[in-house]
Motif scaffolding. Structure first.
Motif, mmCIF file in Angstrom:
data_model
loop_
_atom_site.group_PDB
_atom_site.id
_atom_site.type_symbol
_atom_site.label_atom_id
_atom_site.label_comp_id
_atom_site.label_asym_id
_atom_site.label_seq_id
_atom_site.Cartn_x
_atom_site.Cartn_y
_atom_site.Cartn_z
ATOM 1 N N TYR A 31 0.849 -1.189 0.000
ATOM 2 C CA TYR A 31 0.000 0.000 0.000
ATOM 3 C C TYR A 31 0.882 1.235 0.000
ATOM 4 C CZ TYR A 31 -4.390 -2.435 0.830
ATOM 5 O OH TYR A 31 -5.499 -3.215 0.693
ATOM 6 N N LEU A 32 0.328 2.310 -0.474
ATOM 7 C CA LEU A 32 1.050 3.576 -0.478
ATOM 8 C C LEU A 32 0.450 4.484 0.589
ATOM 9 C CD1 LEU A 32 3.074 5.433 -2.213
ATOM 10 C CD2 LEU A 32 0.973 6.365 -3.186
ATOM 11 N N LEU A 33 1.301 5.232 1.264
ATOM 12 C CA LEU A 33 0.811 6.168 2.274
ATOM 13 C C LEU A 33 0.669 7.560 1.671
ATOM 14 C CD1 LEU A 33 0.100 6.797 5.229
ATOM 15 C CD2 LEU A 33 2.519 7.227 5.628
ATOM 16 N N LEU A 34 -0.512 8.118 1.780
ATOM 17 C CA LEU A 34 -0.726 9.507 1.367
ATOM 18 C C LEU A 34 -0.832 10.360 2.616
ATOM 19 C CD1 LEU A 34 -1.039 8.551 -1.463
ATOM 20 C CD2 LEU A 34 -3.229 9.696 -1.631
ATOM 21 N N LEU A 35 0.105 11.285 2.773
ATOM 22 C CA LEU A 35 0.179 12.062 3.998
ATOM 23 C C LEU A 35 -0.428 13.434 3.835
ATOM 24 C CD1 LEU A 35 3.769 11.457 5.355
ATOM 25 C CD2 LEU A 35 1.609 10.932 6.472
ATOM 26 N N ALA A 36 -1.152 13.873 4.842
ATOM 27 C CA ALA A 36 -1.623 15.245 4.852
ATOM 28 C C ALA A 36 -1.351 15.826 6.233
ATOM 29 C CB ALA A 36 -3.095 15.316 4.518
ATOM 30 N N ARG A 37 -1.362 17.137 6.308
ATOM 31 C CA ARG A 37 -1.011 17.792 7.557
ATOM 32 C C ARG A 37 -2.100 18.785 7.920
ATOM 33 N NH1 ARG A 37 2.790 22.353 8.211
ATOM 34 N NH2 ARG A 37 2.602 22.349 5.971
ATOM 35 N N SER A 38 -2.570 18.741 9.144
ATOM 36 C CA SER A 38 -3.707 19.590 9.526
ATOM 37 C C SER A 38 -3.306 20.787 10.367
ATOM 38 C CB SER A 38 -4.710 18.759 10.317
ATOM 39 O OG SER A 38 -4.135 18.378 11.553
ATOM 40 N N ARG A 39 -2.063 20.841 10.824
ATOM 41 C CA ARG A 39 -1.588 21.948 11.653
ATOM 42 C C ARG A 39 -2.469 22.219 12.843
ATOM 43 N NH1 ARG A 39 -0.677 26.689 7.452
ATOM 44 N NH2 ARG A 39 1.204 25.892 6.496
ATOM 45 N N TYR A 40 -2.986 21.206 13.445
ATOM 46 C CA TYR A 40 -3.853 21.384 14.620
ATOM 47 C C TYR A 40 -5.028 22.301 14.304
ATOM 48 C CZ TYR A 40 -0.110 19.228 17.329
ATOM 49 O OH TYR A 40 0.830 18.367 17.828
ATOM 50 N N ASP A 41 -5.484 22.258 13.067
ATOM 51 C CA ASP A 41 -6.599 23.117 12.665
ATOM 52 C C ASP A 41 -7.757 22.212 12.234
ATOM 53 O OD1 ASP A 41 -8.429 24.466 11.043
ATOM 54 O OD2 ASP A 41 -6.923 25.910 10.371
ATOM 55 N N ALA A 42 -8.849 22.291 12.986
ATOM 56 C CA ALA A 42 -9.963 21.363 12.764
ATOM 57 C C ALA A 42 -10.553 21.515 11.364
ATOM 58 C CB ALA A 42 -11.044 21.574 13.817
ATOM 59 N N ALA A 43 -10.715 22.759 10.924
ATOM 60 C CA ALA A 43 -11.327 22.985 9.615
ATOM 61 C C ALA A 43 -10.416 22.441 8.516
ATOM 62 C CB ALA A 43 -11.571 24.479 9.409
ATOM 63 N N LEU A 44 -9.130 22.723 8.657
ATOM 64 C CA LEU A 44 -8.177 22.245 7.664
ATOM 65 C C LEU A 44 -8.155 20.717 7.624
ATOM 66 C CD1 LEU A 44 -6.047 22.770 5.576
ATOM 67 C CD2 LEU A 44 -4.344 23.037 7.384
ATOM 68 N N GLU A 45 -8.325 20.110 8.773
ATOM 69 C CA GLU A 45 -8.295 18.659 8.797
ATOM 70 C C GLU A 45 -9.431 18.070 7.969
ATOM 71 O OE1 GLU A 45 -7.813 16.787 12.590
ATOM 72 O OE2 GLU A 45 -8.245 14.809 11.768
ATOM 73 N N LEU A 46 -10.590 18.683 8.080
ATOM 74 C CA LEU A 46 -11.720 18.186 7.282
ATOM 75 C C LEU A 46 -11.449 18.372 5.789
ATOM 76 C CD1 LEU A 46 -14.464 17.031 6.907
ATOM 77 C CD2 LEU A 46 -15.484 19.151 7.720
ATOM 78 N N VAL A 47 -10.892 19.512 5.451
ATOM 79 C CA VAL A 47 -10.529 19.754 4.050
ATOM 80 C C VAL A 47 -9.569 18.673 3.552
ATOM 81 C CG1 VAL A 47 -9.244 21.292 2.518
ATOM 82 C CG2 VAL A 47 -10.876 22.253 4.145
ATOM 83 N N GLN A 48 -8.576 18.381 4.364
ATOM 84 C CA GLN A 48 -7.586 17.378 3.975
ATOM 85 C C GLN A 48 -8.233 16.006 3.833
ATOM 86 O OE1 GLN A 48 -5.186 18.761 2.921
ATOM 87 N NE2 GLN A 48 -3.685 19.554 4.382
ATOM 88 N N ALA A 49 -9.126 15.702 4.744
ATOM 89 C CA ALA A 49 -9.809 14.408 4.680
ATOM 90 C C ALA A 49 -10.586 14.305 3.363
ATOM 91 C CB ALA A 49 -10.746 14.249 5.866
ATOM 92 N N ARG A 50 -11.277 15.389 3.022
ATOM 93 C CA ARG A 50 -12.029 15.399 1.764
ATOM 94 C C ARG A 50 -11.108 15.147 0.583
ATOM 95 N NH1 ARG A 50 -16.033 19.217 3.704
ATOM 96 N NH2 ARG A 50 -17.982 18.024 3.715
ATOM 97 N N LYS A 51 -9.974 15.840 0.593
ATOM 98 C CA LYS A 51 -9.051 15.683 -0.526
ATOM 99 C C LYS A 51 -8.557 14.247 -0.640
ATOM 100 C CE LYS A 51 -7.206 20.303 -1.157
ATOM 101 N NZ LYS A 51 -5.990 21.137 -1.227
ATOM 102 N N LEU A 52 -8.235 13.667 0.489
ATOM 103 C CA LEU A 52 -7.743 12.289 0.456
ATOM 104 C C LEU A 52 -8.818 11.352 -0.066
ATOM 105 C CD1 LEU A 52 -5.659 12.180 3.755
ATOM 106 C CD2 LEU A 52 -4.818 12.105 1.415
ATOM 107 N N VAL A 53 -10.043 11.599 0.337
ATOM 108 C CA VAL A 53 -11.134 10.746 -0.131
ATOM 109 C C VAL A 53 -11.341 10.925 -1.638
ATOM 110 C CG1 VAL A 53 -13.614 10.359 0.022
ATOM 111 C CG2 VAL A 53 -12.263 10.615 2.106
ATOM 112 N N GLU A 54 -11.237 12.153 -2.082
ATOM 113 C CA GLU A 54 -11.312 12.399 -3.531
ATOM 114 C C GLU A 54 -10.263 11.587 -4.277
ATOM 115 O OE1 GLU A 54 -11.208 16.306 -5.412
ATOM 116 O OE2 GLU A 54 -12.081 17.125 -3.597
ATOM 117 N N ARG A 55 -9.087 11.556 -3.676
ATOM 118 C CA ARG A 55 -8.000 10.806 -4.302
ATOM 119 C C ARG A 55 -8.254 9.319 -4.262
ATOM 120 N NH1 ARG A 55 -4.404 13.667 -7.406
ATOM 121 N NH2 ARG A 55 -4.722 15.774 -6.678
ATOM 122 N N GLY A 56 -9.282 8.951 -3.523
ATOM 123 C CA GLY A 56 -9.662 7.545 -3.529
ATOM 124 C C GLY A 56 -8.894 6.667 -2.579
ATOM 125 N N VAL A 57 -8.422 7.220 -1.468
ATOM 126 C CA VAL A 57 -7.746 6.343 -0.505
ATOM 127 C C VAL A 57 -8.709 5.245 -0.061
ATOM 128 C CG1 VAL A 57 -6.119 8.059 0.328
ATOM 129 C CG2 VAL A 57 -8.355 7.864 1.412
#
Lengths: 352, 352
Positions: free
Chosen positions: A107-133
């Motif tokens: 498997y490949l690891l796709l990393l994202a960083r939220s900087r302890y920011d709740a809103a940013l974390e949701l954005v990142q989660a969305r992006k990862l899901v778009e990418r089809g993790v």
DNA sequence: TTGTAAGCGTTATCAA
DNA sequence: TTGATAACGCTTACAA
């Protein structure tokens, strides 16, 4: 002449498409399905065809197209992970281990960083899901309503890391932050300490820091002790802050005899500042940290701290999510044990 | 009753497929092409339709499928980067900046780690290319033949980071490692130092470390100086090694008066060990490092070092590769300046 | 400016 | 065990 020049463009076989599975199939004289099977289910192909196809693949230098594969199979072979920070102490170690464990299982690891920011974390989660993790590894277990809803609607599995809650509906892999700190309090109380200060890591969007703080508070309460509000301060993740906050805590009266820091850099800063203030550890004061980085033991004054096997957190989280994807029967979380590493910054409480 | 209950399952529109671009188009009453345009080329759609489509997208909570997009457009919007290590000093900072810069331009960063292993790096590069990254950010500029060949055959752009070579055929973004060290040598020589030792970072698959070492050697040669073989040692990246190697270098005779370390942790270890040996810096000895992490300035004895704006390396590398992809006219590398930060571990050479 | 429809390169269902 | 062929969910000529 014309014919020759045009050959590469007019020859239907050569010109139609660059090397792809179809071409492999054509050259090997099999169907596209067989080529696909050789890759994804080799046992279902007779040995003769299998070796023939593999040879053609090698010969043509064909590399399967991941996008087509993902589109068709609805799996990407990628796991997403969202960390507050990537290059920092325990996270860095966990990420390394996670990447290795995932690679070992293809498997490949796709990393994202939220900087302890709740809103940013949701954005990142969305992006990862778009990418089809195919799955998601998160840090902590406390999230906003929106985020919770988003996750619930997801059709892919996800887990919490760096926290442990046996009652959690979704699997957790991590230490019991509160318990680790409670053990530290037990240790300090056993040394005779009764007046405590705390340089906590800020709670903002960080339930691990909150749990650590609560762990300290509750453990102290069991001894009938408490940290006065002025002796409870918070910072982020830097030596400079640790220095500044130590002065702040020591300015309170009565002065604490033991100071608990919420992370490694805060502890290092506090210890360095104490030295500069000519406070002798542990004679005059005890200081402890959380997280056992190389620095905690290599600095002139080795620091008592909590050690969590972050690499195990990473590896287990990775294995767990893959197990979930591959339909293992028993997928449950794991509590990663923590331990108190006693070094030279803690000792008996000074006599009044 | 029946009708109501069955609606969601039997209604052909609802049951046939989960929300996709087609469904958005149907609900908005436009063609699939228009929906696609709203996303990829908003200006080409009339405002009325655009807002209508956007509303429907939001309402349906549609998330485009990246695999389909990639398959169809032959672009993934992902950039691959391969670093020797992820959680370490300058790389960690560069990665953070890189990720931000890419996100700002709507690209995703796919990270891989090579552990200073040439073979593994090629494997990682292959994997990233399979995943369909649109471009590649690499570290260093020296590679094996196989690797070079692989890269040449690639149809996607790539760049070198953390090195700078104006003559390089492929763009570089980074400091001139040799020059940075040459400046350090100039500074030390100007302080009167003539006998040097070096605790270098190992050269193994690391042309930056090699360049730094060469930079020191060549600069010294210009003064008619050289480091004797016994005073030239190498380690990886740890305080413990810095400690051990300092003792080794100091055991040589005549003893060096200035020691140049190849990275931050080696320098920190050397400085700490010197203190333990009751060697007073800079009176008895000067020590310098490379890379300016927080620790270099916050420890009891702030350390003279080379500062490179790693975050700029990351940001510029990201911008450069995207520029290349988006067909900017002038894409060339950039030399990131370095500077000597003088702190308390360097001073005039002691008199013999 | 908008719509129609033909791919993109695999996987997976169904038959043979 | 193997082969035909219809998806998968978008983008993008080309046409209107």
């Amino acid at each position: 002449m014309d014919k020759q020049i045009d050959q590469s463009t007019t020859n239907p076989q050569a010109s139609r498409k660059s090397t792809g599975l179809r071409q492999v199939a054509a050259v090997a004289g099999v169907s596209t399905a067989t080529v696909s099977r050789v890759l994804n289910n080799p046992e279902s192909v007779s040995e003769g065809l299998r070796t023939r196809v593999l040879m053609v693949i090698d010969q043509l230098g064909w590399v399967p197209n991941a996008a087509a594969r993902a589109l068709s199979s609805n799996r990407t072979g990628a796991i997403g992970a969202i960390f507050p920070a990537l290059g920092v102490g325990d996270f860095a170690r966990a990420i390394d281990a996670m990447q290795d464990a995932l690679a070992a299982r293809n498997y490949l690891l796709l990393l994202a960083r939220s900087r302890y920011d709740a809103a940013l974390e949701l954005v990142q989660a969305r992006k990862l899901v778009e990418r089809g993790v195919d799955g998601l590894i998160l840090v902590g277990s406390t999230r906003s309503q929106d985020y919770e809803q988003f996750l619930r609607r997801l059709s892919i599995p996800y887990i919490n890391s760096f926290v442990f809650d046996a009652d959690s509906a979704i699997p957790c892999v991590g230490p019991d932050n509160a318990r680790a700190m409670a053990e530290m309090v037990d240790y300090l109380v056993s040394l005779g300490h009764r007046r405590f200060g705390m340089i906590a890591q800020t709670n903002r969007n960080n339930d691990r820091a909150a749990a650590r703080r609560d762990g300290v508070r509750d453990a102290l309460a069991r001894y009938g002790l408490a940290i006065p509000p002025q002796a409870m301060v918070e910072g982020e993740w830097s030596i400079a802050e640790g220095r500044k906050l130590l002065r702040q805590v020591l300015a309170t009266s009565p002065r604490p005899t033991a100071i608990i820091c919420g992370n490694a850099l805060l502890a290092i800063g506090a210890v360095l500042e104490a030295a500069e203030m000519h406070i002798v550890l542990p004679r005059d004061l005890s200081i402890v940290g959380y997280d056992d980085t190389e620095l905690m033991s290599e600095l002139p004054q080795p620091i008592t701290t909590v050690r969590v096997a972050s690499d195990r957190v990473g590896k287990l989280a990775a294995d767990l999510i893959v197990d979930m994807l591959e339909g293992q029967t028993s997928v449950s979380g794991a509590r990663i044990p923590s331990e108190i590493v006693v070094r030279s910054t803690t000792g008996p409480a000074p006599q009044d």
